[in-house]
Design an enzyme around this catalytic site. Sequence first.
Site, short mmCIF file in Angstrom:
data_model
loop_
_atom_site.label_atom_id
_atom_site.label_comp_id
_atom_site.label_asym_id
_atom_site.label_seq_id
_atom_site.Cartn_x
_atom_site.Cartn_y
_atom_site.Cartn_z
N ARG A 38 20.93 27.62 48.08
CA ARG A 38 19.57 27.15 48.32
C ARG A 38 18.58 28.22 47.77
NH1 ARG A 38 21.50 22.63 48.73
NH2 ARG A 38 21.82 21.84 51.02
N GLU A 141 -10.40 40.08 43.34
CA GLU A 141 -10.70 40.43 42.02
C GLU A 141 -10.20 39.59 40.98
OE1 GLU A 141 -6.79 42.20 43.12
OE2 GLU A 141 -8.68 42.31 43.90
#
Length: 182
Positions: A38, A141
Site C-alpha cells: 500500500r 512565500e
Amino acid sequence: MTNKFEEKTIATTQIFNGKIINLQLDEVTLPNGETSKREIIRHPGGVGIIAVTDENKILFVEQYRKPLDKSLVEIPAGKLEPDEKPEVTAKRELEEETGYTTDKLELVTSFYTSPGFADELLYIYYTDKLVPIKEKMALDEDEFVELVELTLEEAEALMIENKIHDAKTVYAITYLQHLLKK
C-alpha cells in the site's frame, strides 16, 4: 462498524518526507492471509472556509495548481501546522488569503479527501460574520492568490465551466444551496 477487513502492517518503508506530504510504502497482510503493498500519503490535514459577506457574496481565491497545470477558483483553505487546532488554521487562512477575519467560525463537517491513498482530513468551516482587517497578512512565500467574490449563481456557473473543480469548493457550494432551501 467492525474491522473485519483490517489490513495488518508487516513493514513500513519511508519513501519521501516533504514540506506538505510524506510518502510511505506499507507491506500488509490482507484479510484472506495474502500480502500486498500500500502506497500511503501522510498529510497533516487542512481546512476550508465558506465565507459569505454582508452582500451575500462568497469569498473565493483563484490560484494556480501545478499538478493540474491550470488555475482554479476555490474557497480559502490551508494546511494545519503541527499541533494547531483546525479553527486556528481556518481563521489564519481566512485572514491571509482574503483580508477578512471573523470571531464566528462554525464547523460544518470534516471528511477524508482521498482515503484510498491518503490520510488527509479536511475540516470545513462557515462564517457570515466577516470583518475586513486593516493590514492584509502576508501569504506564504510560494503562494500567489487573488480574491474573487461571487454570488452563488456565479459560482454555480464556474462549476459548469470546470473553473471551480475541486471537492472542497463543490462541497461548499452544495452546502450553501442546501442552506438556501431551509
